[in-house]
Write an enzyme that holds these catalytic residues in place. Sequence first.
Site, PDB file in Angstrom:
ATOM      1  N   GLU A   1       0.822  -1.223   0.000  1.00 38.47           N
ATOM      2  CA  GLU A   1       0.000   0.000   0.000  1.00 38.47           C
ATOM      3  C   GLU A   1       0.848   1.260   0.000  1.00 38.47           C
ATOM      4  OE1 GLU A   1      -0.665  -2.619   1.951  1.00 38.47           O
ATOM      5  OE2 GLU A   1      -2.671  -3.234   1.346  1.00 38.47           O
TER       6      GLU A   1
ATOM      7  N   HIS B   1     -11.219  -5.155   9.600  1.00 39.25           N
ATOM      8  CA  HIS B   1     -11.864  -5.116   8.280  1.00 39.25           C
ATOM      9  C   HIS B   1     -13.258  -4.479   8.347  1.00 39.25           C
ATOM     10  CE1 HIS B   1      -8.730  -8.072   7.330  1.00 39.25           C
ATOM     11  NE2 HIS B   1      -9.038  -7.975   6.049  1.00 39.25           N
TER      12      HIS B   1
HETATM   13  C1  LIG Z   1      -2.286  -4.571   4.375  1.00 43.48           C
HETATM   14  C2  LIG Z   1      -3.220  -5.516   3.713  1.00 43.48           C
HETATM   15  N1  LIG Z   1      -3.379  -5.441   2.375  1.00 43.48           N
HETATM   16  C3  LIG Z   1      -4.226  -6.290   1.745  1.00 43.48           C
HETATM   17  C4  LIG Z   1      -4.918  -7.228   2.438  1.00 43.48           C
HETATM   18  C5  LIG Z   1      -5.899  -8.159   1.739  1.00 43.48           C
HETATM   19  N2  LIG Z   1      -5.310  -9.493   1.666  1.00 43.48           N
HETATM   20  C6  LIG Z   1      -5.530 -10.400   2.624  1.00 43.48           C
HETATM   21  S1  LIG Z   1      -4.667 -11.796   2.377  1.00 43.48           S
HETATM   22  C7  LIG Z   1      -4.017 -11.208   0.943  1.00 43.48           C
HETATM   23  C8  LIG Z   1      -3.073 -12.045   0.157  1.00 43.48           C
HETATM   24  C9  LIG Z   1      -1.905 -12.481   0.976  1.00 43.48           C
HETATM   25  O1  LIG Z   1      -1.049 -13.255   0.225  1.00 43.48           O
HETATM   26  P1  LIG Z   1       0.110 -14.064   0.906  1.00 43.48           P
HETATM   27  O2  LIG Z   1       0.886 -13.168   1.807  1.00 43.48           O
HETATM   28  O3  LIG Z   1       0.846 -14.761  -0.160  1.00 43.48           O
HETATM   29  O4  LIG Z   1      -0.640 -15.096   1.857  1.00 43.48           O
HETATM   30  P2  LIG Z   1      -1.655 -16.265   1.420  1.00 43.48           P
HETATM   31  O5  LIG Z   1      -3.019 -15.674   1.422  1.00 43.48           O
HETATM   32  O6  LIG Z   1      -1.250 -16.777   0.111  1.00 43.48           O
HETATM   33  O7  LIG Z   1      -1.531 -17.269   2.509  1.00 43.48           O
HETATM   34  C10 LIG Z   1      -4.479  -9.929   0.674  1.00 43.48           C
HETATM   35  C11 LIG Z   1      -4.134  -9.123  -0.504  1.00 43.48           C
HETATM   36  C12 LIG Z   1      -4.746  -7.251   3.840  1.00 43.48           C
HETATM   37  N3  LIG Z   1      -5.437  -8.099   4.602  1.00 43.48           N
HETATM   38  N4  LIG Z   1      -3.879  -6.411   4.441  1.00 43.48           N
END
Ligand SMILES: Cc1ncc(C[n+]2csc(CCOP(=O)(O)OP(=O)(O)O)c2C)c(N)n1
Lengths: 324, 331
Positions: free
Chosen positions: B65, B134
């Site tokens: 972000e 959230h």
């Molecule tokens: C700061 C922030 N940005 C975006 C999100 C939305 N979000 C939640 S999980 C996720 C993907 C995370 O990917 P990764 O770190 O690879 O973990 P995975 O879900 O694959 O276990 C996103 C974009 C969030 N929760 N927090």
Amino acid sequence: MRDYPQDKLLELYRTMYTIRRFEETVSEMAAGGLIPGFMIHLYVGQEAVATGVCAALRQDDFIVSTHRGHGHLIAKGGRIDLMMAELMGKEAGYCRGRGGSMHITSFELGSLGANGIVGAGLAIAPGAALSAKLRGTDQVTACFFGDGASNQGTFHEGLNLAATWCLPVVFVCENNGYGFSTPRSCHQSVSSIAERASAYDIPGETIDGDDVLAVLEATERSVERARKGDGPSLVEATTHRWHGHFEDDDDDYRSEEEKEACTESCPICRFEEACVERGNDASALERVREEVEAEVEKARAFAEECPEPKPEDDASMIFAGGDA
Amino acid sequence: MAPTATDTEFMTYFQAVRLALKEELERDPTVFLMGEDIRFSIFGPTKDLHLEVEPERVLDTPITESAFVGAAVGAALTGMRPVVEIMFADFITVCMDQIINQAAKSRFMTGGQVKVPLVIRAPGGFMSSSAAQHSQSLEALFMHVPGLKICLPATPADAKGLLKSAIRDDDPVLVFEHKALYFSSDEVPLDPEFTVPLGKAAVRREGDDVTVFAVSGMVSSAVSAGDALARDGIEAEVIDARSLIPLDKDTLLSSVRKTGRLVTVEEGCLTGGVGAEIVALVTSEAWDSLKCPPVRVAAKDQPIPFSPVLEAACAPSSRSIQDAVRSCLDG
Ligand SMILES: Cc1ncc(C[n+]2csc(CCOP(=O)(O)OP(=O)(O)O)c2C)c(N)n1
Ligand SMILES: [Mg+2]
């Protein structure tokens, strides 16, 4: 090949199988509308990572978890009845129904929190490690995070801080190839996340995250180094997310073939074979499965029956001093 | 056939957001979109939008972000009009420096040399046990930062019209959409020149007994509270704030001068909230018209709990608005 006592192997198997069946049960319950919320991120397919990492930790070591945290807590010793109660928002849950899936945790077990903010834990983990150093203990902190999280500033800042101050952190990247809908090739330029360790002059290695013994052994090396005072390291465990990003996700950004291919590297089937190869008889595994099934059923029944939390109790949880 | 000035279509709020984005992408080549998973689009507004315009103008970013909002500031300073999405308004905390110290101040600090035509879309509000990280409504935090404009569309037509004004505006604008409103539907003007100006409130229900100043998701609750109160002969005038900065003081003050009573309603928490500012304004500028102390309805001053029972007790509702209005009239 290192020798393991049979009961150690069975313990690893029990943990992985418990995570699998817990998550599958949560999935069913969510589909039936029994779990509040629409952001339930399940750990199915990634069981070997949490299991291997936590098996290399002492009980008083810390973990820092993520939005996909059920498996981490189970592997750190979480009771699945109290976890199920939390997912249902009940007073008996680990967070008294205030946290739910994304914030499920037990400090008593050394889990410093699941987290709804991707990357937040990467800055918290060095702090827990610093605290151990300042308090004069040899506790180690294992920090779980995803491939997607490895792009947040906190990844780079956290690794740099931990490396510069030589802090006892094991950074565990669970690389499942996706940050939500975005494949790694679209969110980062490096082919290996472990390579980034060299930017902070700490060890980094990539391991097969669907092989629980490989995870255990790599984590043991990192934990030993950290406990000795030699500083942090980065372990990249490649793995697969079987379900959608969360349970309401259509997951239409992955082809059916791709999703099916994930299950070919089932960490549980692979470990069953390894156990048998190592002389465990299949009936011992069968017994573990039966026990786990019964335990998961019990957890669900417990959670369904226990009472709802009361709004008037919220006030005592805002400040440490109680009602403000 | 091109739509005429009066054509409308029944659509959802998220479709209205999409329409605004698409029209502005087509109208102005300097407009482009960035955000996490926006091509997939969890709530729908930008799903597959890259297939309808040049794909490089709908960019999926890494989870970063601070970097992509900072990049939006950089692009805005150099001739582009970026529209970025923060997937949940709560994550805006990750990029606060870029918004508060960079976007909001660049123009003033440089003696007016530059403008920062930047839009940040971010869905806030309560929705089905999304829990503490959230569910937040953080608009009041940003009211405290001079240099930022803030709007909160509460209807599909405003989702289109306010967003278009935000994109055409030369200053940084935060557009707080509402998660739970994305799937609400109503008529939306199809005219590509339809906009809703920033700084103009809307009277959603007329009445003489009390002014209810409502924000975002609380507008529809305030209207339904107004309808319920009317059965007891209480006529509430419901004002949809639409924009907080700039604020439509005229509509607010003239309503309070008519009714003599004020209730504010928001989903953010009570202390230091939108209502605090509105009440301060009204008491200093329309003191003589007030027949009773103003009342603020807001979320409880606490992190938002996960359990549905607790969440419902924490959030304001049509019921709590009715109670507030009655307490005004009884008082
Ligand atoms: C700061 C922030 N940005 C975006 C999100 C939305 N979000 C939640 S999980 C996720 C993907 C995370 O990917 P990764 O770190 O690879 O973990 P995975 O879900 O694959 O276990 C996103 C974009 C969030 N929760 N927090
Ligand atoms: Mg991932």
